[in-house]
Design an enzyme around this catalytic site. Structure first.
Site, PDB file in Angstrom:
ATOM      1  N   GLU A 271     -44.599 -19.010 -12.671  1.00  0.00           N
ATOM      2  CA  GLU A 271     -44.843 -19.096 -11.237  1.00  0.00           C
ATOM      3  C   GLU A 271     -43.897 -18.093 -10.586  1.00  0.00           C
ATOM      4  O   GLU A 271     -42.708 -18.039 -10.940  1.00  0.00           O
ATOM      5  CB  GLU A 271     -44.551 -20.506 -10.730  1.00  0.00           C
TER       6      GLU A 271
ATOM      7  N   CYS B 105     -49.383 -18.245  -9.469  1.00  0.00           N
ATOM      8  CA  CYS B 105     -49.270 -18.894 -10.774  1.00  0.00           C
ATOM      9  C   CYS B 105     -49.752 -17.971 -11.891  1.00  0.00           C
ATOM     10  O   CYS B 105     -49.867 -18.403 -13.045  1.00  0.00           O
ATOM     11  CB  CYS B 105     -50.053 -20.206 -10.794  1.00  0.00           C
TER      12      CYS B 105
END
Length: 362
Positions: A354, A320
């Site tokens: 992401e 992330c």
């Protein structure tokens, strides 16, 4: 959380900019072009929270810009949130406007929904919750068709369930997930489904074993377990471990051993630095690990855990934070090369990305 600048006309250019940024970060490692997985342009966010702000004698949903807790952005609808959240927002507001019991010292509301249509609302208060509150909350839960969790200092009252139920399809199979209130879940369900399918394909059909670090509620564990002989999965959060165990049982997956250890602790166990009682009954030497799957927090893997992953033929890494991903790859680049990489647009209209990489031994 501040309100994203929602403008669907800018979506394609923003996604292209993210893909270019990922290419730049991974260019020093001779990465192939990233596969890009887009998001729905609206109604993609399955969970959100709002503070409440009093104005003209009424409480309103509100958000604030980072660093400014004094100038609210009042919210009537929230187009990035799921349709279910947008349906529930005015209904809940109407309920607290006519009920002093529900509204008195209510300061925060959280919504948790799923692609499968389930919903849970958390109401947080600066006061004790009593029988009168519970009676009205039970009526409201029945009226809205949701579960409700009431929170006050040192107390939690659950009406219905303290989790929602999700269904995600990977390679044609439907996996069912319990997602607990207060625990981490992927906010963008459609993109999460794309991530799971990419990871499933990237891992491939294996005849050896998989080590998974930071497994959470088993989001990736369930489909990846069907690709290998057996899995050793670790997670430190007790609520996530309990949800993962329930999810494994609900889906009939019996080749996973799950232990409540941090990645750092597992590294110590595998290096035989010290034993852990939580590993009692698990023979680490019985595993034939060919792959490791990691989905670490924003800080990425610490240097020792990163070094641990070097032992494996394949490293499947979901991140992330592409900056810390690049830092971890720099540590591994002399022994592993990037075979595949991907961008998953979990957070449209923001700078957050992401991403995923498959690293294989040189």
């Amino acid at each position: 959380m501040s309100r994203p600048q929602f403008d669907p006309t800018t979506y394609d250019s923003q996604l292209a900019a993210k893909a270019e940024r990922l290419r730049e970060l991974l260019a020093p490692f001779d990465a192939p072009a990233p596969e890009v997985f887009d998001s729905p342009r609206a109604n993609y966010r399955l969970r959100t929270e709002f503070r409440l702000w009093r104005e003209d004698g009424q409480r309103h949903y509100a958000m604030f810009e980072p660093g400014n807790n004094h100038t609210p952005i009042l919210i009537e609808d929230f187009p990035i949130a799921s349709r279910r959240i947008n349906e529930l927002m005015p209904q809940l507001k109407a309920a607290w406007q006519v009920s002093e019991t529900l509204s008195f010292k209510l300061f925060q509301v959280e919504f948790l929904t799923t692609l499968a249509g389930d919903a849970l609302i958390t109401l947080a208060y600066h006061r004790p919750l009593d029988d009168a509150w519970q009676a009205e909350a039970e009526q409201l839960a029945a009226q809205l068709g949701v579960s409700i969790v009431g929170r006050s200092r040192g107390k939690r009252i659950v009406i219905g369930r303290d989790y929602v139920e999700e269904e995600l399809v990977v390679a044609g199979r439907t996996f069912r997930y319990r997602q607990p209130e207060g625990a981490f879940t992927q906010p963008n369900g459609e993109v999460c489904q794309k991530m799971l399918n990419w990871a499933y394909e990237a891992l491939g059909e294996r005849e050896d074993d998989l080590l998974e670090l930071y497994c959470g509620n088993g989001n990736f564990t369930l489909p990846l377990a069907t690709r290998v002989r057996k899995v050793l999965a670790t997670e430190i959060s007790k609520s996530s471990v309990n949800a993962a165990l329930a999810n494994l049982d609900d889906n009939g997956i019996d080749n996973v051993s799950l232990v409540r250890l941090s990645a750092e602790e597992l590294t110590q166990a595998l290096n035989e630095v010290r034993p852990f009682r939580r590993l009692a009954g698990i023979d680490l030497k019985s595993y034939d690990f060919g792959s490791v799957f990691v989905d670490p927090p924003r800080a990425g893997m610490d240097p020792d855990t990163c070094e641990l992953t070097r032992r494996f033929e394949r490293i499947l890494y979901i991140s992330c934070n592409p900056e810390t991903l690049a830092q971890n790859i720099a540590q591994l680049h002399d022994s592993h090369r990037i075979e595949r990489c991907a961008l998953f647009d979990q957070f449209p209209y923001t700078h957050h990305m992401e991403s995923g990489v498959l690293l294989v031994r040189r």
